[in-house]
Design an enzyme around this catalytic site. Structure first.
Site, mmCIF file in Angstrom:
data_model
loop_
_atom_site.group_PDB
_atom_site.id
_atom_site.type_symbol
_atom_site.label_atom_id
_atom_site.label_comp_id
_atom_site.label_asym_id
_atom_site.label_seq_id
_atom_site.Cartn_x
_atom_site.Cartn_y
_atom_site.Cartn_z
ATOM 1 N N ARG A 49 -138.290 -11.715 13.243
ATOM 2 C CA ARG A 49 -138.695 -11.998 11.868
ATOM 3 C C ARG A 49 -139.066 -10.718 11.115
ATOM 4 N NH1 ARG A 49 -143.355 -15.823 13.772
ATOM 5 N NH2 ARG A 49 -143.234 -14.224 15.386
ATOM 6 N N GLN A 50 -139.609 -9.746 11.832
ATOM 7 C CA GLN A 50 -140.009 -8.487 11.205
ATOM 8 C C GLN A 50 -139.613 -7.329 12.109
ATOM 9 O OE1 GLN A 50 -144.325 -9.356 10.802
ATOM 10 N NE2 GLN A 50 -144.060 -8.978 8.625
ATOM 11 N N ARG A 70 -136.151 -5.882 7.719
ATOM 12 C CA ARG A 70 -135.632 -4.800 8.539
ATOM 13 C C ARG A 70 -135.913 -3.480 7.817
ATOM 14 N NH1 ARG A 70 -135.403 -8.632 11.237
ATOM 15 N NH2 ARG A 70 -133.715 -9.421 12.576
ATOM 16 N N SER A 100 -122.987 -3.294 7.538
ATOM 17 C CA SER A 100 -121.522 -3.306 7.481
ATOM 18 C C SER A 100 -121.001 -4.668 7.043
ATOM 19 C CB SER A 100 -120.927 -2.902 8.837
ATOM 20 O OG SER A 100 -121.491 -3.652 9.882
ATOM 21 N N TYR A 155 -129.043 -7.206 26.344
ATOM 22 C CA TYR A 155 -129.276 -5.926 25.668
ATOM 23 C C TYR A 155 -130.753 -5.542 25.730
ATOM 24 C CZ TYR A 155 -128.956 -2.362 21.980
ATOM 25 O OH TYR A 155 -129.009 -1.193 21.272
ATOM 26 N N ASP A 200 -133.761 -14.153 16.794
ATOM 27 C CA ASP A 200 -133.642 -13.136 15.743
ATOM 28 C C ASP A 200 -135.047 -12.729 15.288
ATOM 29 O OD1 ASP A 200 -131.832 -11.663 13.938
ATOM 30 O OD2 ASP A 200 -132.871 -12.785 12.369
#
Length: 323
Positions: free
Chosen positions: A276-277, A212, A190, A146, A274
């Site tokens: 962190r910020q 996020r 969600s 992606y 993933d």
């Protein structure tokens, strides 16, 4: 206003369906393309009686021959579980799909809008992220299909602009939420809302200290339309997102409070790569488009919770009785 024929790829998805609705409200003709891998025809049910809407099942990896004035390319799975389910197809959608649409834009002399993503910044070393930041992306990780697919699409967009004078608009979308998200799409809002409404444990990956920024869908679509209407000299890239920053744990606590749920927060290992910020610098959008998000997280969550509450009630009602 001049009526235009507008192609929206990924038009049956979460963002695409809201965009189609807004374009129809403005009086345009809309050609909605979707392969319905992640998009849902039900997202368009309330629009299907409109004679200016045409819905076509099509995969953007296959070239298409239509006559349009504008193209919005939103075709690509956007949640990690969806785009990691078939990473090669995800990469093909971003690369071959964008190439096909750029060739179509060139043939039609059409303006093309490319939906890119904050994921092109990767796990950022700069915070908040301005458009000038080149990112910190793992090119061979499980999210790379992606992240790197979208980065390649951005490259092609600007090469077509420089080499063939195609008019382009490039947006980098930060976390967006709202009605018409799929309950099983694996996105954090969600996930939390559905878990809270069902009374299930709310799953946080890591300690929940990662941050996020959450933009309500109506604000984002307003930014799309402002960018598409901007002068040809303003190509982007431009960040669109809400600069309000929350930890994942704060989001979970808000959802529990707004739903009145008895759900417990439980922790799972943090996924690979993933970030962190994640928070956008939207000064460019503010200056060039006069755009600012207006809907606070608490209000947007209320609308999203109400949508999922209705959806889950309908799905429960439609389930067959068990003996």
């Amino acid at each position: 206003m001049t009526r235009r024929r507008v192609l929206v790829t990924g038009g049956a998805g979460f963002l695409g369906s809201h965009l189609c609705e807004n374009l129809l409200d403005q009086g345009h003709e809309v050609l909605c393309l979707d392969n319905f891998v992640t998009g849902r025809l039900s997202n368009l049910d309330h629009l299907r009686g409109n004679p200016r809407l045409e819905i076509v099942r099509h995969d953007v990896c296959v070239p298409l021959d239509v006559q349009v004035d504008e193209i919005f390319n939103l075709a690509c799975p956007a949640s990690p579980p969806d785009y990691q389910a078939d990473p090669i197809q995800t990469m093909k959608t971003s690369v071959l799909g964008t190439l096909n649409l750029l060739e179509l834009a060139r043939a039609c002399n059409a303006k093309i809008f490319q939906a890119s993503t904050s994921e092109i910044y990767g796990d950022p070393h700069v915070h908040p992220q301005p458009e000038s930041y080149w990112g910190n992306v793992n090119p061979i990780g499980p999210r790379s299909c992606y992240d790197e697919g979208k980065r390649c699409a951005e490259t092609m967009l600007f090469d077509f602009h420089r080499q063939h004078n195609v008019e382009i608009k490039l947006v980098r979308i930060f976390n967006t939420y709202g009605p018409r998200m799929r309950p099983d799409d694996g996105r954090v809002v969600s996930n939390f809302v559905v878990q809270a409404l069902k009374g299930d444990d709310i799953t946080i990956y890591g300690q929940g200290s990662q941050t996020r920024s959450f933009c309500f869908v109506d604000d984002l679509i307003d930014g799309f339309l402002r960018l598409m209407a901007s002068p040809p000299s303003f190509t982007g890239p431009v960040n669109l997102g809400n600069p309000g920053e929350f930890t994942i744990r704060e989001l979970a606590e808000q959802v529990i409070a707004l739903t009145g749920s008895r759900s417990r927060i439980v922790h799972r290992p943090l996924p690979v790569d993933d970030p962190r910020q994640r928070r956008p610098d939207i000064s460019l959008a503010s200056r060039e488009l006069g755009w600012q998000p207006k809907i606070p997280l608490s209000e947007g969550l209320k609308q999203t919770i109400a949508y999922f509450d209705r959806l889950l009630a309908t799905e429960s009602h439609e389930l067959p009785e068990t003996a």
